[in-house]
Motif scaffolding. Structure first.
Motif, PDB file in Angstrom:
ATOM      1  N   GLN A  24       0.823  -1.211   0.000  1.00  0.00           N
ATOM      2  CA  GLN A  24       0.000   0.000   0.000  1.00  0.00           C
ATOM      3  C   GLN A  24       0.860   1.266   0.000  1.00  0.00           C
ATOM      4  O   GLN A  24       0.554   2.237  -0.680  1.00  0.00           O
ATOM      5  CB  GLN A  24      -0.966  -0.001   1.192  1.00  0.00           C
ATOM      6  CG  GLN A  24      -2.065  -1.028   1.054  1.00  0.00           C
ATOM      7  CD  GLN A  24      -2.880  -0.838  -0.204  1.00  0.00           C
ATOM      8  OE1 GLN A  24      -3.347   0.264  -0.516  1.00  0.00           O
ATOM      9  NE2 GLN A  24      -3.051  -1.901  -0.967  1.00  0.00           N
ATOM     10  N   MET A  25       1.956   1.233   0.770  1.00  0.00           N
ATOM     11  CA  MET A  25       2.866   2.378   0.805  1.00  0.00           C
ATOM     12  C   MET A  25       3.512   2.584  -0.565  1.00  0.00           C
ATOM     13  O   MET A  25       3.607   3.710  -1.052  1.00  0.00           O
ATOM     14  CB  MET A  25       3.934   2.150   1.884  1.00  0.00           C
ATOM     15  CG  MET A  25       5.031   3.199   1.944  1.00  0.00           C
ATOM     16  SD  MET A  25       6.461   2.894   0.864  1.00  0.00           S
ATOM     17  CE  MET A  25       7.074   1.352   1.480  1.00  0.00           C
ATOM     18  N   VAL A  26       3.937   1.509  -1.196  1.00  0.00           N
ATOM     19  CA  VAL A  26       4.557   1.600  -2.520  1.00  0.00           C
ATOM     20  C   VAL A  26       3.548   2.152  -3.528  1.00  0.00           C
ATOM     21  O   VAL A  26       3.864   3.058  -4.305  1.00  0.00           O
ATOM     22  CB  VAL A  26       5.105   0.223  -2.969  1.00  0.00           C
ATOM     23  CG1 VAL A  26       5.488   0.232  -4.445  1.00  0.00           C
ATOM     24  CG2 VAL A  26       6.291  -0.188  -2.108  1.00  0.00           C
ATOM     25  N   TRP A  67      14.185   1.341   1.981  1.00  0.00           N
ATOM     26  CA  TRP A  67      14.726   0.808   0.733  1.00  0.00           C
ATOM     27  C   TRP A  67      13.625   0.758  -0.333  1.00  0.00           C
ATOM     28  O   TRP A  67      13.847   1.146  -1.491  1.00  0.00           O
ATOM     29  CB  TRP A  67      15.340  -0.573   0.971  1.00  0.00           C
ATOM     30  CG  TRP A  67      16.075  -1.127  -0.211  1.00  0.00           C
ATOM     31  CD1 TRP A  67      17.044  -0.518  -0.956  1.00  0.00           C
ATOM     32  CD2 TRP A  67      15.893  -2.415  -0.799  1.00  0.00           C
ATOM     33  NE1 TRP A  67      17.483  -1.355  -1.954  1.00  0.00           N
ATOM     34  CE2 TRP A  67      16.793  -2.534  -1.875  1.00  0.00           C
ATOM     35  CE3 TRP A  67      15.061  -3.492  -0.506  1.00  0.00           C
ATOM     36  CZ2 TRP A  67      16.875  -3.671  -2.672  1.00  0.00           C
ATOM     37  CZ3 TRP A  67      15.152  -4.631  -1.293  1.00  0.00           C
ATOM     38  CH2 TRP A  67      16.058  -4.705  -2.366  1.00  0.00           C
ATOM     39  N   LEU A  68      12.440   0.312   0.036  1.00  0.00           N
ATOM     40  CA  LEU A  68      11.332   0.243  -0.922  1.00  0.00           C
ATOM     41  C   LEU A  68      10.916   1.642  -1.389  1.00  0.00           C
ATOM     42  O   LEU A  68      10.585   1.836  -2.562  1.00  0.00           O
ATOM     43  CB  LEU A  68      10.142  -0.500  -0.318  1.00  0.00           C
ATOM     44  CG  LEU A  68      10.329  -2.009  -0.150  1.00  0.00           C
ATOM     45  CD1 LEU A  68       9.184  -2.599   0.648  1.00  0.00           C
ATOM     46  CD2 LEU A  68      10.436  -2.685  -1.507  1.00  0.00           C
ATOM     47  N   PHE A 136       2.137  13.147   4.316  1.00  0.00           N
ATOM     48  CA  PHE A 136       1.225  12.054   4.011  1.00  0.00           C
ATOM     49  C   PHE A 136       1.754  10.723   4.538  1.00  0.00           C
ATOM     50  O   PHE A 136       1.000   9.891   4.995  1.00  0.00           O
ATOM     51  CB  PHE A 136       0.974  11.951   2.502  1.00  0.00           C
ATOM     52  CG  PHE A 136       0.184  13.097   1.933  1.00  0.00           C
ATOM     53  CD1 PHE A 136      -1.123  12.917   1.521  1.00  0.00           C
ATOM     54  CD2 PHE A 136       0.745  14.354   1.800  1.00  0.00           C
ATOM     55  CE1 PHE A 136      -1.861  13.972   0.986  1.00  0.00           C
ATOM     56  CE2 PHE A 136       0.025  15.416   1.271  1.00  0.00           C
ATOM     57  CZ  PHE A 136      -1.277  15.232   0.866  1.00  0.00           C
ATOM     58  N   GLU A 137       3.066  10.523   4.439  1.00  0.00           N
ATOM     59  CA  GLU A 137       3.668   9.259   4.877  1.00  0.00           C
ATOM     60  C   GLU A 137       4.306   9.360   6.269  1.00  0.00           C
ATOM     61  O   GLU A 137       4.835   8.384   6.775  1.00  0.00           O
ATOM     62  CB  GLU A 137       4.708   8.776   3.866  1.00  0.00           C
ATOM     63  CG  GLU A 137       4.122   8.433   2.517  1.00  0.00           C
ATOM     64  CD  GLU A 137       3.118   7.298   2.547  1.00  0.00           C
ATOM     65  OE1 GLU A 137       3.257   6.402   3.416  1.00  0.00           O
ATOM     66  OE2 GLU A 137       2.183   7.311   1.735  1.00  0.00           O
ATOM     67  N   GLN A 138       4.298  10.549   6.860  1.00  0.00           N
ATOM     68  CA  GLN A 138       4.763  10.772   8.234  1.00  0.00           C
ATOM     69  C   GLN A 138       6.240  10.442   8.459  1.00  0.00           C
ATOM     70  O   GLN A 138       6.620   9.978   9.528  1.00  0.00           O
ATOM     71  CB  GLN A 138       3.902   9.975   9.224  1.00  0.00           C
ATOM     72  CG  GLN A 138       2.412  10.255   9.147  1.00  0.00           C
ATOM     73  CD  GLN A 138       2.066  11.668   9.583  1.00  0.00           C
ATOM     74  OE1 GLN A 138       2.469  12.078  10.656  1.00  0.00           O
ATOM     75  NE2 GLN A 138       1.351  12.406   8.760  1.00  0.00           N
ATOM     76  N   LEU A 139       7.090  10.680   7.456  1.00  0.00           N
ATOM     77  CA  LEU A 139       8.519  10.461   7.625  1.00  0.00           C
ATOM     78  C   LEU A 139       9.173  11.719   8.175  1.00  0.00           C
ATOM     79  O   LEU A 139       8.734  12.836   7.894  1.00  0.00           O
ATOM     80  CB  LEU A 139       9.180  10.094   6.290  1.00  0.00           C
ATOM     81  CG  LEU A 139       8.779   8.757   5.673  1.00  0.00           C
ATOM     82  CD1 LEU A 139       9.511   8.552   4.355  1.00  0.00           C
ATOM     83  CD2 LEU A 139       9.051   7.603   6.609  1.00  0.00           C
ATOM     84  N   LYS A 140      10.227  11.548   8.930  1.00  0.00           N
ATOM     85  CA  LYS A 140      11.000  12.661   9.478  1.00  0.00           C
ATOM     86  C   LYS A 140      11.983  13.165   8.413  1.00  0.00           C
ATOM     87  O   LYS A 140      12.325  12.440   7.490  1.00  0.00           O
ATOM     88  CB  LYS A 140      11.752  12.208  10.721  1.00  0.00           C
ATOM     89  CG  LYS A 140      10.836  11.826  11.877  1.00  0.00           C
ATOM     90  CD  LYS A 140      11.632  11.385  13.072  1.00  0.00           C
ATOM     91  CE  LYS A 140      10.829  11.033  14.291  1.00  0.00           C
ATOM     92  NZ  LYS A 140       9.460  10.819  14.221  1.00  0.00           N
TER      93      LYS A 140
END
Length: 183
Positions: A24-26, A67-68, A136-140
């Motif tokens: 789903q993330m990809v 990595w993905l 949207f993906e909540q990455l730092k």
């Protein structure tokens, strides 16, 4: 079963787990780049095919998700640079210009689209990718920098400039992300 067959079986099991956990993330990430669900699905398949072929190269220095993301971003950028994509964009633009929409159809279409997402998707790629990954993906910022192979300060500047562009587009008001936080 030979040793080689065991390794292949193990690779398939690992890939299956990764697909289950991260597909789903990809798919979302691909969609944010290409803005077309069917193309995003094709890219997601391509990502997992590439990952399967290069699984031995994964060194575990970052998380599988990171990595993905990297493979997905690169696959999307490859697609956006391709002649097929450029030809498709030109053809769609020509067809829209030639056939057009009635004012009623255009109003209905615009009402059905989420304004913020539409504005984010209209940003230049270098701003769109950091906004999508951060909000949207909540990455730092640190994770985004690692993922995109940029300096963390560059990521923060792009986020700031992207937000400024969004505020400008949305008439100077506060811009709220999908989780309600102010951008």
């Amino acid at each position: 079963m030979t040793h080689l067959q065991e390794l292949e079986s193990e690779k398939k099991a690992v890939l299956s787990d990764w697909i289950h956990e991260h597909s789903q993330m990809v798919l979302r990430t691909a969609f944010y780049f290409v803005k077309d669900q069917m193309v995003a699905e094709d890219i997601a398949q391509e990502v997992f095919l590439r990952v399967y072929k290069k699984m031995e190269e994964y060194r575990g220095e970052s998380s599988v998700a990171t990595w993905l993301y990297r493979v997905t971003v690169n696959t999307c950028k490859d697609y956006l640079r391709s002649w097929n994509y450029r030809k498709l964009v030109f053809s769609q633009t020509f067809l829209e210009w030639k056939t057009g929409e009635s004012p009623e159809q255009e109003v209905i279409r615009k009402l059905n689209e989420n304004e913020l997402v539409r504005k984010v998707m209209a940003l230049p790629v270098k701003y769109r990718e950091v906004i999508v990954l951060h909000y949207f993906e909540q990455l730092k910022s640190r994770e985004i920098a690692e993922l995109l192979r940029l300096k963390e300060s560059t990521v923060r500047v792009r986020i700031k400039r992207g937000i400024d562009k969004l505020k400008e587009e949305l008439s100077g008001g506060e811009v709220h992300g999908t989780n309600g936080q102010i951008l």
